[in-house]
Scaffold this motif. Structure first.
Motif, PDB file in Angstrom:
ATOM      1  N   THR A   1     -11.290  18.097   6.081  1.00 15.45           N
ATOM      2  CA  THR A   1     -11.569  19.010   4.872  1.00 15.45           C
ATOM      3  C   THR A   1     -12.597  18.074   4.027  1.00 15.45           C
ATOM      4  O   THR A   1     -13.799  18.407   3.706  1.00 15.45           O
ATOM      5  CB  THR A   1     -10.674  19.445   4.008  1.00 15.45           C
ATOM      6  OG1 THR A   1      -9.925  20.236   4.617  1.00 15.45           O
ATOM      7  CG2 THR A   1     -11.289  20.370   3.019  1.00 15.45           C
TER       8      THR A   1
ATOM      9  N   LEU B   1     -21.458  19.393   3.801  1.00 15.34           N
ATOM     10  CA  LEU B   1     -21.682  20.436   2.758  1.00 15.34           C
ATOM     11  C   LEU B   1     -22.717  19.790   1.711  1.00 15.34           C
ATOM     12  O   LEU B   1     -23.774  20.380   1.334  1.00 15.34           O
ATOM     13  CB  LEU B   1     -20.727  21.171   2.497  1.00 15.34           C
ATOM     14  CG  LEU B   1     -19.964  22.140   3.491  1.00 15.34           C
ATOM     15  CD1 LEU B   1     -18.628  22.894   2.785  1.00 15.34           C
ATOM     16  CD2 LEU B   1     -20.912  23.201   3.872  1.00 15.34           C
TER      17      LEU B   1
ATOM     18  N   THR C   1     -18.284  26.667  -3.391  1.00 14.60           N
ATOM     19  CA  THR C   1     -19.426  26.025  -2.612  1.00 14.60           C
ATOM     20  C   THR C   1     -20.039  27.514  -1.960  1.00 14.60           C
ATOM     21  O   THR C   1     -21.221  27.358  -1.936  1.00 14.60           O
ATOM     22  CB  THR C   1     -18.972  25.076  -1.628  1.00 14.60           C
ATOM     23  OG1 THR C   1     -18.524  23.832  -2.578  1.00 14.60           O
ATOM     24  CG2 THR C   1     -20.354  24.453  -1.096  1.00 14.60           C
ATOM     25  N   GLY C   2     -19.177  28.082  -1.186  1.00 10.33           N
ATOM     26  CA  GLY C   2     -19.697  29.275  -0.329  1.00 10.33           C
ATOM     27  C   GLY C   2     -20.232  30.123  -1.183  1.00 10.33           C
ATOM     28  O   GLY C   2     -21.439  30.798  -0.919  1.00 10.33           O
TER      29      GLY C   2
ATOM     30  N   CYS D   1     -18.933  27.710   5.064  1.00  7.28           N
ATOM     31  CA  CYS D   1     -17.939  27.736   4.104  1.00  7.28           C
ATOM     32  C   CYS D   1     -16.752  28.990   4.351  1.00  7.28           C
ATOM     33  O   CYS D   1     -15.482  28.717   4.540  1.00  7.28           O
ATOM     34  CB  CYS D   1     -18.445  27.842   2.883  1.00  7.28           C
ATOM     35  SG  CYS D   1     -19.342  26.278   1.930  1.00  7.28           S
TER      36      CYS D   1
ATOM     37  N   SER E   1     -24.477  23.445  -5.352  1.00  7.71           N
ATOM     38  CA  SER E   1     -23.797  23.387  -4.356  1.00  7.71           C
ATOM     39  C   SER E   1     -23.529  22.052  -3.845  1.00  7.71           C
ATOM     40  O   SER E   1     -22.190  21.825  -3.524  1.00  7.71           O
ATOM     41  CB  SER E   1     -24.503  24.163  -2.987  1.00  7.71           C
ATOM     42  OG  SER E   1     -25.663  23.739  -2.973  1.00  7.71           O
TER      43      SER E   1
ATOM     44  N   ALA F   1     -19.512  20.933  -3.803  1.00  4.64           N
ATOM     45  CA  ALA F   1     -18.750  20.173  -2.501  1.00  4.64           C
ATOM     46  C   ALA F   1     -18.424  18.748  -2.647  1.00  4.64           C
ATOM     47  O   ALA F   1     -17.280  18.424  -2.376  1.00  4.64           O
ATOM     48  CB  ALA F   1     -20.121  20.251  -1.389  1.00  4.64           C
TER      49      ALA F   1
ATOM     50  N   ILE G   1     -14.100  25.017  -1.796  1.00  6.18           N
ATOM     51  CA  ILE G   1     -14.915  25.630  -0.348  1.00  6.18           C
ATOM     52  C   ILE G   1     -15.433  27.066  -1.121  1.00  6.18           C
ATOM     53  O   ILE G   1     -16.483  27.320  -0.707  1.00  6.18           O
ATOM     54  CB  ILE G   1     -13.939  25.650   0.662  1.00  6.18           C
ATOM     55  CG1 ILE G   1     -13.761  24.412   1.278  1.00  6.18           C
ATOM     56  CG2 ILE G   1     -14.903  26.642   1.997  1.00  6.18           C
ATOM     57  CD1 ILE G   1     -12.569  24.342   2.364  1.00  6.18           C
TER      58      ILE G   1
END
Length: 165
Positions: A143, A150, A51-52, A19, A72, A76, A48
Motif C-alpha cells: 500500500t 499515486l 485520493t480516488g 484507486c 490528490s 496520497a 485511498i
C-alpha cells in the motif's frame, strides 16, 4: 518516435481506476480471504478513497488541473505516511509493540471521537501482525508503494499539458 500523450482528464480517470482497484483488492482480502483489517488498514483505505474521489473529480472537471494534482498528491502522501507507520509497527521488536486495543466497533461506541481517530492513525498491537505477504512484502508495504505511485502520478498531471488524445 513520439510518445502518446494523454489528456490530464484521462490520466486523472486512470488514477481513479487505480484507486478503485486498490479498494477492490482490499475488499477481496477482507471478505474472500477473511483478513480482518486493523485500524491502520482502515485509515489507509480511507486515504485511498479520498485520493480516488479527488482523481474522479479532476477527471470530471475540465479546469483546475494543477489544484487537483496537488490535492490528490497530498491525499496520497497522507496515506503514504499512515502506511509507513504501519510498516514501521510491523518491524518493531515484539517487546516494543503497543498493546492491542478493543475492537474498532467497541471503540467507536464507547470512546470519544478524538481518541478513536488517534487510535486509527497511530495503530495498536494488532497492526503489527503480518497476516499476508506477496514477494516478501506485507499489505501495508504494498500500500505504501501504491501511495507513492499515486502521488507521483498526481504530480505528473501538474505538468501534463497535453491537449487531448
Amino acid at each position: 518516435m513520439s510518445f502518446v500523450k494523454f489528456s490530464p482528464r484521462i490520466c486523472f480517470f486512470l488514477g481513479f481506476a487505480a484507486c478503485a482497484s486498490l479498494l477492490g483488492i482490499g475488499a477481496y482480502l477482507q471478505f474472500v480471504e477473511e483478513l480482518e483489517p486493523c485500524p491502520l488498514c482502515i485509515s489507509q483505505r480511507l486515504a485511498i478513497l479520498a485520493t480516488g474521489v479527488i482523481f474522479l473529480m479532476a477527471g470530471l472537471h475540465s479546469r483546475g488541473r494543477k489544484v487537483y494534482a496537488v490535492c490528490s498528491a497530498v491525499a496520497a502522501l497522507i496515506g503514504a505516511s499512515v502506511s509507513a507507520r504501519h510498516v514501521w509497527l510491523q518491524h518493531l521488536p515484539p517487546e516494543e509493540v503497543p498493546e492491542c486495543s478493543p475492537g474498532l466497533e467497541y471503540v467507536f461506541q464507547h470512546f470519544p471521537l478524538a481518541d478513536t481517530i488517534k487510535l486509527m492513525l497511530t495503530g495498536t498491537g494488532e497492526c503489527a501482525k503480518i497476516d499476508w505477504t506477496l514477494l516478501g512484502l506485507s499489505i501495508p508495504a504494498w500500500t505504501l508503494f501504491a501511495f507513492i505511485l499515486l502521488a507521483g502520478w498526481a504530480c505528473l498531471q501538474f505538468f501534463n499539458d497535453a491537449d487531448a488524445v
